[in-house]
Scaffold this active site. Structure first.
Site, PDB file in Angstrom:
ATOM      1  N   LYS A 200       0.863  -1.179   0.000  1.00  0.00           N
ATOM      2  CA  LYS A 200       0.000   0.000   0.000  1.00  0.00           C
ATOM      3  C   LYS A 200       0.899   1.228   0.000  1.00  0.00           C
ATOM      4  CE  LYS A 200      -3.492   2.556   2.501  1.00  0.00           C
ATOM      5  NZ  LYS A 200      -4.530   2.524   3.525  1.00  0.00           N
ATOM      6  N   LYS A 254      -1.967  -1.416  -4.027  1.00  0.00           N
ATOM      7  CA  LYS A 254      -2.858  -0.254  -3.985  1.00  0.00           C
ATOM      8  C   LYS A 254      -2.047   1.026  -4.061  1.00  0.00           C
ATOM      9  CE  LYS A 254      -5.926   1.948  -0.743  1.00  0.00           C
ATOM     10  NZ  LYS A 254      -6.339   1.977   0.619  1.00  0.00           N
TER      11      LYS A 254
HETATM   12  C1  PBG Z   1      -7.008   3.766   5.160  1.00  0.00           C
HETATM   13  C2  PBG Z   1      -7.508   3.502   3.763  1.00  0.00           C
HETATM   14  C3  PBG Z   1      -7.371   4.403   2.713  1.00  0.00           C
HETATM   15  C4  PBG Z   1      -7.977   3.819   1.594  1.00  0.00           C
HETATM   16  C5  PBG Z   1      -8.462   2.568   1.994  1.00  0.00           C
HETATM   17  N1  PBG Z   1      -8.161   2.386   3.343  1.00  0.00           N
HETATM   18  C6  PBG Z   1      -6.832   5.764   2.666  1.00  0.00           C
HETATM   19  C7  PBG Z   1      -5.625   6.134   3.428  1.00  0.00           C
HETATM   20  O1  PBG Z   1      -4.697   5.351   3.615  1.00  0.00           O
HETATM   21  O2  PBG Z   1      -5.594   7.301   3.837  1.00  0.00           O
HETATM   22  C8  PBG Z   1      -8.066   4.480   0.263  1.00  0.00           C
HETATM   23  C9  PBG Z   1      -8.968   3.863  -0.755  1.00  0.00           C
HETATM   24  C10 PBG Z   1      -9.284   4.753  -1.887  1.00  0.00           C
HETATM   25  O3  PBG Z   1      -8.679   5.840  -2.085  1.00  0.00           O
HETATM   26  O4  PBG Z   1     -10.187   4.377  -2.639  1.00  0.00           O
HETATM   27  N2  PBG Z   1      -6.932   2.703   6.008  1.00  0.00           N
END
Ligand code: PBG
Length: 331
Positions: A200, A254
């Site tokens: 991520k 991601k």
């Molecule tokens: C946070 C989380 C995020 C997303 C999914 N879970 C955002 C972040 O890390 O601030 C983003 C998903 C998206 O942008 O569609 N646990």
């Protein structure tokens, strides 16, 4: 006509009509490859549009139930839940994350009793519950890794008690997959699956998601201290390998499109299924361009999702899943 070359190799022969293109196609995109993320709020009869995510809403549980029934009807096998928590329930210790009467456990119970065939994936991270919008517990500007993990384990067990099928830790703490696996097993939830958000990235493409949940970081710490550096790829292999050793059943990359090289690297080096998250900013870009008449969003969305599958993703999280399937664009 007279100057026609006598070519043996004419790759275009296999592109001359839809039938031959279909039969030589290497990549399929079906409802069963998709996960629909949903944003939830307290209340009943609520369908709040999210301005930076055209076509997406914050739903109360009763509305969520209707949407999940539609997912079942079009063959989408799984949904992911993201709660918007009221400010009054946010705190620095994020203890609402493991409240058995919270929005997420209540929704899981209801969905599993009404639509048991659709898999429910629960997000494990503290950001919706953290008054600082951080995925972990903060002290003196630093996210405390091990203290955060203790809370994440409680959050996972709380969702398992509610009947979640799969927990998906998206927090990026070190060692959380092993701790959550052990915690779930000890509590008797050996069959609850774990999807690890392993690679991520600290991405700017999450902006609309943070609008949807009102979860943008408000100080505390820099998400770059726990999410991955977009400049790195070897680290993605390291992170996924650790998560698999610790018990992850599925690993995730991601965002998706800017990181297709990572999806491909993992697909060639791992045997675990790979999920890719076509994130909020990726969805919003296409919708915004379409609203300006600059792009055909359906065509671009299908092309994007096909490319993500081609790179090696087994499944794709996409906000467009239900809409594309309901309109028969994916079937
Ligand atoms: C946070 C989380 C995020 C997303 C999914 N879970 C955002 C972040 O890390 O601030 C983003 C998903 C998206 O942008 O569609 N646990």
């Amino acid at each position: 006509m007279s100057n026609r070359l006598n070519l043996t190799h004419r790759p275009r022969r296999l592109r001359q009509n839809a039938s031959i293109r279909g039969i030589v196609s290497e990549t399929s995109l079906r409802p069963m490859n998709l996960v629909q993320p949903f944003f939830m709020v307290e209340g009943t009869g609520v369908r709040e549009p999210i301005s930076s995510l055209p076509g997406q809403f914050r739903l109360s549980v009763d509305e969520l139930e209707k949407a999940v029934l539609k997912c079942r009807d079009v063959g989408i096998p799984a949904i992911a839940l993201f709660p918007k928590i009221n400010d009054a329930d946010k705190s620095e210790d994020a203890k609402a994350a493991y409240d058995d009467n919270g929005l997420v456990p209540m929704a899981i119970k209801r969905l599993k009793s009404i639509v048991p065939e659709v898999l429910v994936i629960g997000d494990i991270a503290l950001d919706p519950y953290s008054s600082l919008g951080q995925d972990g517990i903060v002290e003196d500007g630093v996210i405390l890794n091990d203290e955060t993990i203790e809370v994440l384990v409680q959050q996972a067990i709380c969702q398992a008690r509610a009947g979640v099928d799969m927990v998906a830790p998206s927090d990026m703490m070190d060692g959380r997959i092993g701790a959550i696996r052990q915690g779930l097993d000890k509590a008797g939830f050996q069959d609850v699956m774990i999807m690890a958000y392993s690679a991520k990235y600290a991405s700017s493409f999450y902006g609309p998601f943070r609008d949807a949940l009102d979860s943008a970081p408000r100080g505390g710490a820099d998400k770059k201290t726990y999410q991955m550096d977009p400049a790195n790829s070897k680290e993605a292999i390291y992170e996924t390998t650790l998560d698999i050793e610790e018990g992850a059943d599925i690993v995730m990359v991601k965002p998706a499109l800017p990181y297709l090289d990572i999806v491909r690297d993992l697909a060639t080096s791992l045997t675990t299924p790979i999920a890719a998250y076509h994130v909020s900013g990726e969805y919003a870009m296409l919708k915004a361009a379409a609203l300006n008449g600059w792009l055909d969003d359906d065509a671009c969305m299908l092309e994007s999702l096909t490319a993500i599958r081609r790179a090696g993703a087994t499944m794709i999280f996409t906000y467009a899943a239900l809409d594309l399937c309901e309109r028969g664009l994916i079937r």
